[in-house]
Design a protein around this motif. Sequence first.
Motif, PDB file in Angstrom:
ATOM      1  N   GLY A 188       5.382 -47.181  -7.454  1.00 18.53           N
ATOM      2  CA  GLY A 188       6.110 -48.294  -6.876  1.00 18.53           C
ATOM      3  C   GLY A 188       6.611 -48.006  -5.478  1.00 18.53           C
ATOM      4  N   THR A 189       6.898 -49.072  -4.727  1.00 19.53           N
ATOM      5  CA  THR A 189       7.457 -48.981  -3.381  1.00 19.53           C
ATOM      6  C   THR A 189       8.758 -49.772  -3.335  1.00 19.53           C
ATOM      7  OG1 THR A 189       6.285 -50.941  -2.617  1.00 19.53           O
ATOM      8  CG2 THR A 189       5.134 -48.834  -2.397  1.00 19.53           C
ATOM      9  N   ARG A 190       9.357 -49.828  -2.174  1.00 14.32           N
ATOM     10  CA  ARG A 190      10.583 -50.614  -2.027  1.00 14.32           C
ATOM     11  C   ARG A 190      10.343 -52.074  -2.386  1.00 14.32           C
ATOM     12  NH1 ARG A 190      15.450 -50.580   0.871  1.00 14.32           N
ATOM     13  NH2 ARG A 190      15.102 -48.475   1.646  1.00 14.32           N
ATOM     14  N   TYR A 240      17.154 -41.409  -1.437  1.00 16.58           N
ATOM     15  CA  TYR A 240      18.534 -41.031  -1.728  1.00 16.58           C
ATOM     16  C   TYR A 240      19.186 -40.380  -0.513  1.00 16.58           C
ATOM     17  CZ  TYR A 240      22.536 -38.943  -4.094  1.00 16.58           C
ATOM     18  OH  TYR A 240      23.808 -38.575  -4.445  1.00 16.58           O
ATOM     19  N   ARG A 241      18.418 -39.577   0.210  1.00 17.82           N
ATOM     20  CA  ARG A 241      18.985 -38.908   1.383  1.00 17.82           C
ATOM     21  C   ARG A 241      19.198 -39.863   2.545  1.00 17.82           C
ATOM     22  NH1 ARG A 241      17.967 -32.613   2.567  1.00 17.82           N
ATOM     23  NH2 ARG A 241      18.722 -31.855   0.563  1.00 17.82           N
ATOM     24  N   ALA A 242      18.333 -40.837   2.689  1.00 15.91           N
ATOM     25  CA  ALA A 242      18.478 -41.800   3.779  1.00 15.91           C
ATOM     26  C   ALA A 242      19.537 -42.838   3.473  1.00 15.91           C
ATOM     27  CB  ALA A 242      17.142 -42.476   4.059  1.00 15.91           C
ATOM     28  N   GLU A 243      19.756 -43.118   2.177  1.00 16.24           N
ATOM     29  CA  GLU A 243      20.712 -44.162   1.758  1.00 16.24           C
ATOM     30  C   GLU A 243      21.629 -43.621   0.666  1.00 16.24           C
ATOM     31  OE1 GLU A 243      18.073 -48.023   1.465  1.00 16.24           O
ATOM     32  OE2 GLU A 243      16.979 -46.276   0.713  1.00 16.24           O
ATOM     33  N   PRO A 244      22.412 -42.580   0.951  1.00 18.91           N
ATOM     34  CA  PRO A 244      23.236 -41.979  -0.103  1.00 18.91           C
ATOM     35  C   PRO A 244      24.189 -42.993  -0.728  1.00 18.91           C
ATOM     36  CG  PRO A 244      23.933 -41.249   2.079  1.00 18.91           C
ATOM     37  CD  PRO A 244      22.647 -41.961   2.261  1.00 18.91           C
ATOM     38  N   GLY A 245      24.135 -43.050  -2.052  1.00 17.63           N
ATOM     39  CA  GLY A 245      25.030 -43.943  -2.779  1.00 17.63           C
ATOM     40  C   GLY A 245      24.545 -45.367  -2.915  1.00 17.63           C
ATOM     41  N   THR A 246      23.559 -45.769  -2.122  1.00 17.64           N
ATOM     42  CA  THR A 246      23.102 -47.159  -2.171  1.00 17.64           C
ATOM     43  C   THR A 246      21.599 -47.278  -2.433  1.00 17.64           C
ATOM     44  OG1 THR A 246      22.725 -47.238   0.224  1.00 17.64           O
ATOM     45  CG2 THR A 246      24.918 -47.888  -0.575  1.00 17.64           C
ATOM     46  N   ALA A 247      20.905 -46.175  -2.506  1.00 18.75           N
ATOM     47  CA  ALA A 247      19.450 -46.217  -2.664  1.00 18.75           C
ATOM     48  C   ALA A 247      19.047 -46.816  -4.004  1.00 18.75           C
ATOM     49  CB  ALA A 247      18.855 -44.818  -2.526  1.00 18.75           C
ATOM     50  N   GLY A 248      18.036 -47.663  -3.971  1.00 13.91           N
ATOM     51  CA  GLY A 248      17.450 -48.163  -5.204  1.00 13.91           C
ATOM     52  C   GLY A 248      16.524 -47.114  -5.792  1.00 13.91           C
ATOM     53  N   ARG A 249      15.794 -47.491  -6.813  1.00 17.86           N
ATOM     54  CA  ARG A 249      14.849 -46.585  -7.451  1.00 17.86           C
ATOM     55  C   ARG A 249      13.497 -47.282  -7.579  1.00 17.86           C
ATOM     56  NH1 ARG A 249      18.639 -44.057  -6.360  1.00 17.86           N
ATOM     57  NH2 ARG A 249      19.727 -42.424  -7.542  1.00 17.86           N
ATOM     58  N   MET A 250      12.435 -46.488  -7.445  1.00 16.49           N
ATOM     59  CA  MET A 250      11.079 -47.011  -7.546  1.00 16.49           C
ATOM     60  C   MET A 250      10.455 -46.542  -8.854  1.00 16.49           C
ATOM     61  SD  MET A 250      10.076 -46.190  -3.580  1.00 16.49           S
ATOM     62  CE  MET A 250      10.607 -44.489  -3.788  1.00 16.49           C
ATOM     63  N   VAL A 251       9.705 -47.413  -9.487  1.00 16.19           N
ATOM     64  CA  VAL A 251       9.080 -47.105 -10.769  1.00 16.19           C
ATOM     65  C   VAL A 251       7.632 -46.672 -10.552  1.00 16.19           C
ATOM     66  CG1 VAL A 251       8.304 -48.066 -12.968  1.00 16.19           C
ATOM     67  CG2 VAL A 251      10.568 -48.653 -12.072  1.00 16.19           C
ATOM     68  N   SER A 252       7.268 -45.557 -11.176  1.00 11.91           N
ATOM     69  CA  SER A 252       5.881 -45.113 -11.221  1.00 11.91           C
ATOM     70  C   SER A 252       5.488 -45.003 -12.694  1.00 11.91           C
ATOM     71  CB  SER A 252       5.723 -43.756 -10.522  1.00 11.91           C
ATOM     72  OG  SER A 252       6.069 -43.861  -9.151  1.00 11.91           O
ATOM     73  N   ALA A 253       4.264 -45.394 -13.015  1.00  9.04           N
ATOM     74  CA  ALA A 253       3.885 -45.454 -14.424  1.00  9.04           C
ATOM     75  C   ALA A 253       2.388 -45.330 -14.605  1.00  9.04           C
ATOM     76  CB  ALA A 253       4.373 -46.773 -15.038  1.00  9.04           C
ATOM     77  N   ILE A 254       2.011 -45.034 -15.860  1.00  2.85           N
ATOM     78  CA  ILE A 254       0.605 -44.878 -16.220  1.00  2.85           C
ATOM     79  C   ILE A 254       0.432 -45.292 -17.671  1.00  2.85           C
ATOM     80  CG2 ILE A 254       0.897 -42.450 -16.891  1.00  2.85           C
ATOM     81  CD1 ILE A 254      -1.910 -41.953 -15.616  1.00  2.85           C
ATOM     82  N   ARG A 255      -0.769 -45.785 -18.015  1.00  2.00           N
ATOM     83  CA  ARG A 255      -1.057 -46.112 -19.407  1.00  2.00           C
ATOM     84  C   ARG A 255      -2.541 -45.970 -19.685  1.00  2.00           C
ATOM     85  NH1 ARG A 255      -0.978 -52.640 -20.640  1.00  2.00           N
ATOM     86  NH2 ARG A 255      -2.435 -53.281 -19.017  1.00  2.00           N
ATOM     87  N   LEU A 256      -2.847 -45.794 -20.943  1.00  2.00           N
ATOM     88  CA  LEU A 256      -4.215 -45.836 -21.437  1.00  2.00           C
ATOM     89  C   LEU A 256      -4.577 -47.274 -21.729  1.00  2.00           C
ATOM     90  CD1 LEU A 256      -3.714 -42.968 -24.010  1.00  2.00           C
ATOM     91  CD2 LEU A 256      -5.231 -42.793 -22.019  1.00  2.00           C
ATOM     92  N   VAL A 257      -5.822 -47.632 -21.459  1.00  2.00           N
ATOM     93  CA  VAL A 257      -6.248 -49.019 -21.757  1.00  2.00           C
ATOM     94  C   VAL A 257      -7.531 -48.982 -22.588  1.00  2.00           C
ATOM     95  CG1 VAL A 257      -5.199 -50.026 -19.722  1.00  2.00           C
ATOM     96  CG2 VAL A 257      -7.528 -49.143 -19.581  1.00  2.00           C
TER      97      VAL A 257
END
Length: 203
Positions: free
Chosen positions: A18-20, A186-203
């Motif tokens: 994921g990205t911003r 987190y370092r660029a936006e301490p205390g306010t940074a969001g989080r990005m989701v990375s994921a994988i699955r079998l299909v």
Amino acid sequence: MIHAPHFKELFAIEHGFGTRDEESWLPSAGHAWAKQIHSDRVIRATTEGLQGEADAVVTTVPELWVSIRTADCLPILLADPGAGVVAAVHAGWRGTAAKIVAKTVEKMVELGAELTTIHAAIGPGIGLCCFEVGPEVSSEFGVTGRSCIDLAGVNERQLQLAGLELENIWISAQCTKCNPELFHSYRAEPGTAGRMVSAIRLV
């Protein structure tokens, strides 16, 4: 969304970093995750939802996404589609020092994966250019004094030492702190940074 080029060549998996702009791109159902605690704990998911406290989630269940969230720490996705095993790893400096990615590989092998056919993708995280740490952290990596740590490079070496083939490991060249328009940091936006989701699955 960012995709590892060599993962596109693998059959029977889907993945993404994921990205911003696409920080939470998974559906509300059909995925498994852990409460991340900066540990070396690996947990196996057999159903959707919160799996407990861990920093790596492994599954053999088709159609079940396994996901982690990051904002400077490394997202690492692992897959052996032939054996039907995938994993998502959250590797900050504590998890990296504790060799969480190698322990995830061990768990995958326990579930039937083969070292020669496990593929790894190390997604965007804080780069050597920006990850300066004090002696209390650098000492965990055999370095003294204030130093810059290459988390991606350390995890790549751990994957190789665990038995993965170098050609089966991909590393993103993007630093999350250097690219605030694209990534949360987190370092660029301490205390306010969001989080990005990375994921994988079998299909």
